[in-house]
Design an enzyme around this catalytic site. Structure first.
Site, PDB file in Angstrom:
ATOM      1  N   LEU A 381       0.841  -1.196   0.000  1.00 49.87           N
ATOM      2  CA  LEU A 381       0.000   0.000   0.000  1.00 49.87           C
ATOM      3  C   LEU A 381       0.875   1.244   0.000  1.00 49.87           C
ATOM      4  CD1 LEU A 381      -2.671  -1.203   2.560  1.00 49.87           C
ATOM      5  CD2 LEU A 381      -2.958  -0.964   0.095  1.00 49.87           C
ATOM      6  N   GLU A 382       0.688   2.098  -1.014  1.00 45.99           N
ATOM      7  CA  GLU A 382       1.557   3.258  -1.183  1.00 45.99           C
ATOM      8  C   GLU A 382       0.893   4.566  -0.762  1.00 45.99           C
ATOM      9  OE1 GLU A 382       2.958   3.137  -5.180  1.00 45.99           O
ATOM     10  OE2 GLU A 382       4.014   1.242  -4.904  1.00 45.99           O
ATOM     11  N   ASN A 383      -0.291   4.485  -0.193  1.00 46.00           N
ATOM     12  CA  ASN A 383      -0.996   5.696   0.208  1.00 46.00           C
ATOM     13  C   ASN A 383      -1.324   5.694   1.694  1.00 46.00           C
ATOM     14  OD1 ASN A 383      -1.359   7.019  -2.473  1.00 46.00           O
ATOM     15  ND2 ASN A 383      -2.360   5.074  -2.896  1.00 46.00           N
TER      16      ASN A 383
END
Length: 556
Positions: A381-383
């Site tokens: 997950l990059e957010n």
């Protein structure tokens, strides 16, 4: 993982009330046609289905250490005219501006925002100005930003405005494919002007999909269900399809959907397999280089239920059926490889921020493991994530899947700079079930090492001094790996040659081939290395895995 968002721009007439002739002169203002009419620097832009401000799509900009993810468009304008430029943005630092105005170029910006925020500025064109470049961008090495609903509103410069989309028609050919005790796979014919699809179970919308197939999970065994689908775009939702009925099978005997899970070796090579075609070599799982011990299928998709995930096999990768894909998973497992499902990446954000969404994640992930035979999951997950509820979700999943579940993580460099960060806190909270954290040593720019010094991306020191933060911050050496791109085309920045990767592995495990930074001790139990992606590796003739794989497997 892959590389990943931009905000919405708008230009409106400034002084007084806009005249009837004033229009939005920006094309594809809501990104409903992908990146059509927009140009993004260094491949840094893409479109996503979530988060969006309006319609079914938004721009996602992924800055790196050497690129600010600038996306721009040249719009036709009238001379001596005033325009208002505005944008809805979310995420990292986001800038909005106009250049080539013939008068004074303008820009405005906002720091990180967890919700949509509107940026607004204005400009006046010069006496002979017929075109202006409007743009949005982030900042070097900062997190992903999103933008949506671009409007340059003012006098028509001769280019007109986009015609509004029409509501899509009803999907045809809905059929039920693979059925398990807890899931049903649906397939249907694509609708030409659709940007997404809604899936209904017994008349209630349960999830959405961007492709004409979906797997509905979380069902009860030996139960009959009715399904319909509808197509959507910025204009709205079209009529539902004809109904198809399917009955789930009886509860099976506690298997993982594809045979016994193999044991991950002491030193392992991890590779991400792309369930999409972005210009890299298209592979089936059977084609993945044998050097890879863990194969992360990228990516799972979110549903309409918070925390719940599903998996949609992309027709672009060439499988004739889901059964063929499952057979490839089983064959890889029979060869001693682990095949896991990656959550997040460029397909969007899975939000797990309360107890209900944590349970929904665990239940749906386990159902997919049973259906496809996945050995476990990867968290990419990059957010951002919530360490409390993500760790709860992963522990719930492990309780269902058993002790052989494989759990990997692929945080960005900024996420592992401090043990107080949510990603690092999550890794430590699930240390009892964690296989490996393969931090992404790319798309980040210079960062701090464990000695407090700044190291440049792409060096041996960058790999070793940042790994040291995790090794000294509470993770076991067996839970730390080095994540790098497989080729110069695999990421916006941060590619290093296999020789540098191998030198970093030697430095950390044996104390040899170090750069200016040398750890105070060695970590012979280091798990290994990871790459994005097996597809980019194959594009380059498997040069990365042929070089790094043998090094990993020969570590002490």
């Amino acid at each position: 993982m892959a590389v990943a968002a931009a905000g919405a721009l708008s230009v409106t007439g400034l002084a007084g009330t806009a005249q009837a002739a004033d229009i939005n002169v920006a094309k594809n203002a809501g990104f409903e046609s992908g990146l059509g009419s927009w140009t993004c620097s260094a491949g840094s832009g893409s479109t996503v289905g979530s988060p969006v401000h309006g319609g079914a799509a938004a721009l996602k900009g992924a800055p790196s250490g050497q690129d600010n993810a600038k996306c721009s468009q040249v719009v036709a304008v009238q001379p001596n005219s005033t325009y208002t430029l505005s944008a809805w943005v979310q995420g990292g630092l986001a800038y909005l501006g106009a250049e080539g105005t013939g008068t004074t170029d303008v820009s405005t910006w906002t720091p990180d925002s967890t919700s949509w925020k509107q940026l607004t500025t204005s400009f006046r064109t010069g006496a002979s100005t017929r075109s202006v470049t409007v743009y949005t961008h982030g900042w070097y090495g900062t997190p992903t930003y999103f933008a949506d609903d671009i409007s340059v509103f003012g006098p028509d410069g001769g280019g007109g405005s986009d015609p509004g989309p029409t509501i899509p028609g009803s999907p045809a050919g809905l059929s039920a494919g693979s059925v398990t005790s807890s899931s049903v796979t649906l397939n249907w014919g694509g609708v030409s002007n659709a940007t997404g699809y809604n899936i209904y179970r017994n008349g209630t919308k349960v999830q959405s999909s961007t492709s004409p197939s979906a797997t509905v999970t979380g069902l009860a065994a030996s139960t009959s269900y009715s399904f319909q689908v509808s197509a959507t775009n910025a204009a709205g939702e079209g009529p539902k399809s004809a109904t198809v009925n399917a009955t789930t099978s009886a509860t099976g005997g506690g298997g993982d959907g594809g045979g016994t899970n193999p044991t991950v070796p002491k030193h392992a090579l991890t590779g991400y397999w792309q369930n999409f075609n972005n210009g890299a070599a298209v592979q089936k799982l059977r084609d993945v280089q044998s050097q890879y011990d863990i194969i992360a299928v990228s990516f799972a998709d979110a549903t309409a239920t918070p925390g719940q995930i599903t998996f949609n096999l992309d027709p672009a990768v060439g499988y004739g059926s889901a059964a063929e894909f499952k057979s490839d998973i089983a064959a890889k497992k029979a060869a001693g490889k682990s095949v896991i499902l990656s959550i997040g990446g460029e397909k969007g954000t899975i939000s797990i921020n309360n107890a209900a969404s944590a349970t929904a994640f665990a239940n749906s992930a386990y159902a997919l493991m049973q259906e496809y035979g996945f050995n476990g999951v990867d968290i990419d997950l990059e957010n951002g994530l919530n360490s409390t509820y993500m760790s709860s979700a992963l522990h719930q999943l492990a309780a269902k899947a058993g002790p052989n579940m494989v759990l990997t993580m692929a945080p960005q460099t900024i996420d592992m700079q401090s043990t107080g960060g949510e990603y690092f806190k999550t890794a430590l909270a699930v240390k009892d079930i964690l296989t490996v954290v393969n931090m992404q040593y790319y798309n980040s720019g210079s960062m701090l090492g464990c000695d407090g010094k700044v190291y440049s991306q792409g060096s041996v020191d960058f790999l070793t001094a940042l790994a040291c933060i995790q090794l000294e911050g509470g993770l076991a050496p067996a839970q730390v790996g080095i994540g790098v791109p497989a080729s110069t085309r695999g990421a916006g920045s941060g590619y290093v040659s296999p020789t540098i990767v191998n030198n970093a592995l030697d430095c950390l495990t044996r104390g040899t081939n170090c750069g200016s930074f040398k750890p105070s001790k060695t970590y012979p139990g280091l798990r290994g290395a990871m790459t994005w992606s097996t597809n980019w590796d194959a594009t380059a003739g498997n040069a990365w895995s042929n070089a790094v794989g043998p090094k990993v497997h020969s570590l002490p």
